[in-house]
Design an enzyme around this catalytic site. Structure first.
Site, short mmCIF file in Angstrom:
data_model
loop_
_atom_site.label_atom_id
_atom_site.label_comp_id
_atom_site.label_asym_id
_atom_site.label_seq_id
_atom_site.Cartn_x
_atom_site.Cartn_y
_atom_site.Cartn_z
N CYS B 86 -7.79 -1.88 -29.65
CA CYS B 86 -7.82 -3.32 -29.43
C CYS B 86 -8.80 -3.73 -28.34
CB CYS B 86 -6.43 -3.83 -29.06
SG CYS B 86 -5.11 -2.92 -29.88
N HIS B 335 -4.91 -11.74 -33.64
CA HIS B 335 -5.46 -10.51 -33.08
C HIS B 335 -6.12 -9.65 -34.16
CE1 HIS B 335 -6.08 -7.03 -30.67
NE2 HIS B 335 -4.94 -6.40 -30.92
#
Lengths: 332, 387
Positions: B86, B335
């Site tokens: 991420c 996300h």
């Protein structure tokens, strides 16, 4: 003259509210492996064990796992299921040379558990102090006598035997025993893939909680990776077995449907979810374990737990096993 | 100190469950980035491209960076993929800053991309668990959510907090997302709704978790010296910092802090010559609500154990003392794994130039972005100012 110098038993859910009921992550292999673990606890004769006799069918993992557990090259011989298979195995042990292990489960005596025997010379230096072997003047009947005692469980006196026979002192389960098929998923796991060589590489840590202690900074690192997690050194590390009970929960979560990796889909479907905890096995050394034999809310941060070998998930035709954490048995 | 690099253009797609495939998303973000350059720029002036992506779903694992060259219509462009789970976007930004600062590249095109909804739910859960420790955490039954659940259990217990602070993070970020036309979720969520949501990894419930989203974002980065060729209001990257920690949470010194974030934040602020009180707003990595609380403490904007009370007191709202995640954060904005770090810089680009529309903060001067990989294994922080 040969006899049983040590015996150990293991019953699923022993001492817990679920005593007598095998949980979904236990199978013949985990029962026998746990009985074997208790049998070999701190035994100096472990390195010499040459033969392992198993009673009843086991998954193929046992053929390499039990010798690995014993820690020495050992030959496995299998016998039929039930008490007759046990008698055969015991009789063959009389003629055997060197220490041997006989391990059996599902003996149809009304006892849902596993038992492991260490057979060796009696009256010699390998007889543990304080243990009275079977009647020394009854040479030919030594092993059959032991088997007869086993068949008569739980009623007969068991003084002199090592192992927690008290686990077997409870009512026989009523009703038909749940059949225990062992279907192994054949396909490739949809989950994050732990390749077989990596799984095998980590077995000493996964199954026996082996960690490495650094002679330089004193830190104990888990799992074994050949590197001190405190000071980074790669030499001066010695293997140490972490205790299987007495660790405490540092963090805990309960996984609900959708929160699990795909290997655990079937498990979540049947049980609705499971717990996972980070356990401080000894001060400063942590491990991550799925929880078992426990209902949501029974454990919280700070609670003491023990670990036992359980089935994790199936992949490519083989069951994967590892330790899970559960509440301490009452009284421990 | 002084400026190190400059963002001279930025583009962003809608984040959410989208029809558009990965190539279309990349093209859209890159086109918007080029269109946003005030004085214009020829595509041929770009010297190198970096693509931040995990490659979720496995549709194109090797050589995915070439898709950037193709979709940007810059044949032959030297390209590479940067991946830190991420934190891929934030890490790619740092690689780009190094490239332009050293003089090696004059103008760099930087894009973050993730297409997460092409694959089935089961395969999504597979891929959501690939950035933690596979051998141990995974085998114990943990995905990303489970690891953060463990951290949250410990954090709440250590600080004697209930779930209210977590619910407030969700409510605040959803309120901000409602003002962001690119956000995955544009509806507000109340604290009560967040508290009542079904559990995913206790104590985290559905509204404590960021969604699975598609999306892309892109930046054009130049050296600080050449920025004014492209715009009169470049957004300078004044400092960057990064860090890492043990992959498995069990091996770290403290379960309730990300050492990787602390190192990254310390280094970024120091290299930017920026005091914390000079920072007007933060874009932090709230993949789960607990992560925003950890971020505030790890970056030193809240004392240990004080992030909960600070949040409950409203200090991190858009109208608060230190706005956090004015674009909705990962929680509400979404996300798409590789795009997030770039998306954070995009928000900074808009806010510092006064172009954030309905969610514009009053005259922000300096900003900080904080991007984390997995459960704190990697972290990338950057500090910005406006020209």
């Amino acid at each position: 003259m040969r006899g049983i110098v040590r015996a150990a038993a293991y019953c699923p859910g022993a001492g817990s509210p679920r005593a007598g009921s095998r949980t979904a992550d236990e199978d013949r292999f985990t029962l026998e492996a746990t009985a074997l673990e208790r049998l070999l606890d701190g035994r100096p004769d472990r390195p010499g064990t040459r033969r392992i006799r198993t009673v009843g069918p086991l998954p193929s993992v046992a053929s390499w796992a039990f010798p690995a557990w014993v820690g020495t090259p050992s030959e496995i011989t299998s016998y039929g299921a039930g008490v007759s298979g046990l008698e055969e195995a015991m009789a063959a042990s009389i003629a055997g040379g060197g220490p041997e292990i006989v391990v059996a489960s599902d003996l149809d005596t009304g006892v849902d558990g596993a038992v492991a025997f260490l057979v060796s010379e009696v009256g010699g230096t390998d007889t543990p102090g304080g243990v009275r072997p079977p009647a020394a003047d009854d040479e030919e009947a030594v092993l059959p006598a032991a088997v007869a005692r086993w068949k008569a469980l739980p009623a007969r006196a068991r003084e002199g035997w090592v192992g927690d026979w008290a686990e077997l002192d409870r009512p026989s389960p009523t009703g038909p025993r749940v059949p225990h098929p062992d279907p192994v998923p054949a396909g490739v796991s949809e989950g994050a893939y732990l390749p077989r060589p990596r799984y095998l590489e980590g077995l000493s840590s996964r199954w026996r909680l082996i960690a490495e202690r650094c002679s330089s900074c004193g830190r104990t690192s888990f799992p074994v990776r050949g590197r001190c997690r405190g000071c980074g050194r790669r030499e001066g590390l010695s293997e140490v077995a972490l205790p299987r009970a007495g660790g405490s929960i540092s963090a805990i979560t309960w996984i609900g449907p959708g929160g699990q990796p795909t290997e655990f889909d079937a498990q979540v479907e049947s049980s609705g979810g499971y717990g996972v905890a980070i356990v401080e096995l000894i001060p400063g050394t942590l491990g991550t374990f799925q929880l078992t034999d426990v209902a949501r809310g029974e454990l919280a941060i700070g609670a003491k737990v023990r670990t036992g070998l359980r089935r994790l998930y199936g992949q490519e035709g083989e069951w994967r096993y590892g330790r899970k954490a559960m509440p301490l048995a009452p009284g421990s | 100190m002084g400026h190190r690099a400059a963002i001279v253009g930025a583009g962003h797609t809608r984040f959410g469950v989208l029809e558009a495939g990965p190539r279309a998303l990349l093209r859209d973000a890159v086109d918007r980035a080029f269109a946003s350059v005030d004085q214009g720029v020829e595509r041929g002036q770009v010297r190198a491209g970096l693509l931040a992506t995990l490659g979720f779903g496995g549709w194109q694992i090797g050589n995915s960076s070439t898709l950037l060259a193709e979709e940007a219509d810059i044949p032959g462009l030297p390209v590479a993929r940067v991946e830190n789970a991420c934190a891929s976007g934030g890490s790619a930004l740092q690689v780009a800053v190094s490239a332009v600062t050293s003089g090696a590249q004059g103008l760099v095109l930087l894009a973050g991309l993730e297409k997460m909804t092409d694959v089935s739910n089961a395969r999504r859960r597979f891929w959501l668990g690939v950035s933690g420790d596979t051998e141990w955490e995974r085998a114990a039954g943990l995905t990303f959510a489970g690891v953060y659940g463990l951290i949250a259990s410990r954090y709440l217990a250590s600080n004697r907090l209930g779930r209210e602070a977590l619910a407030e993070v969700a409510a605040k970020n959803h309120a901000n997302g409602a003002l962001n036309p690119n956000a995955h979720f544009q509806k507000s969520v109340t604290r009560e709704q967040a508290l009542a949501a079904p559990p995913v990894a206790d104590p985290l419930g559905l509204y404590d978790c960021c969604p699975v989203s598609d999306g892309a974002a892109a930046l054009l980065l130049s050296s600080a010296e050449t920025a004014r060729k492209y715009t009169d209001t470049p957004v300078y990257v004044d400092g960057v910092g990064a860090g890492s920690d043990f992959l498995a949470v069990q091996e770290r010194a403290d379960l309730t802090r990300f050492e990787a974030s602390r190192r990254a934040g310390e280094a970024a602020l120091r290299s930017a010559g920026c005091e914390r009180r000079e920072v007007s707003f933060l874009e932090v990595h709230d993949c789960f609500t607990i992560a925003e609380l950890l971020a505030l403490e790890d970056l030193g904007f809240a004392d240990r154990g004080r992030a909960g009370p600070m949040t409950l007191a409203g200090e991190t709202r858009r109208d608060g003392r230190l706005p956090v995640n004015p674009d909705g954060g990962l929680k509400a904005k979404g996300h798409p794994i590789g795009a997030t770090g770039i998306s954070q810089a995009y928000e900074v680009f808009l806010q510092l130039r006064g172009a954030a529309g309905a969610r514009q903060l009053p005259s922000p001067q300096r900003a900080l972005t904080h991007n984390v990989g997995g459960a704190g294994a990697t972290a990338a922080v950057a500090v910005y100012s406006v020209g």
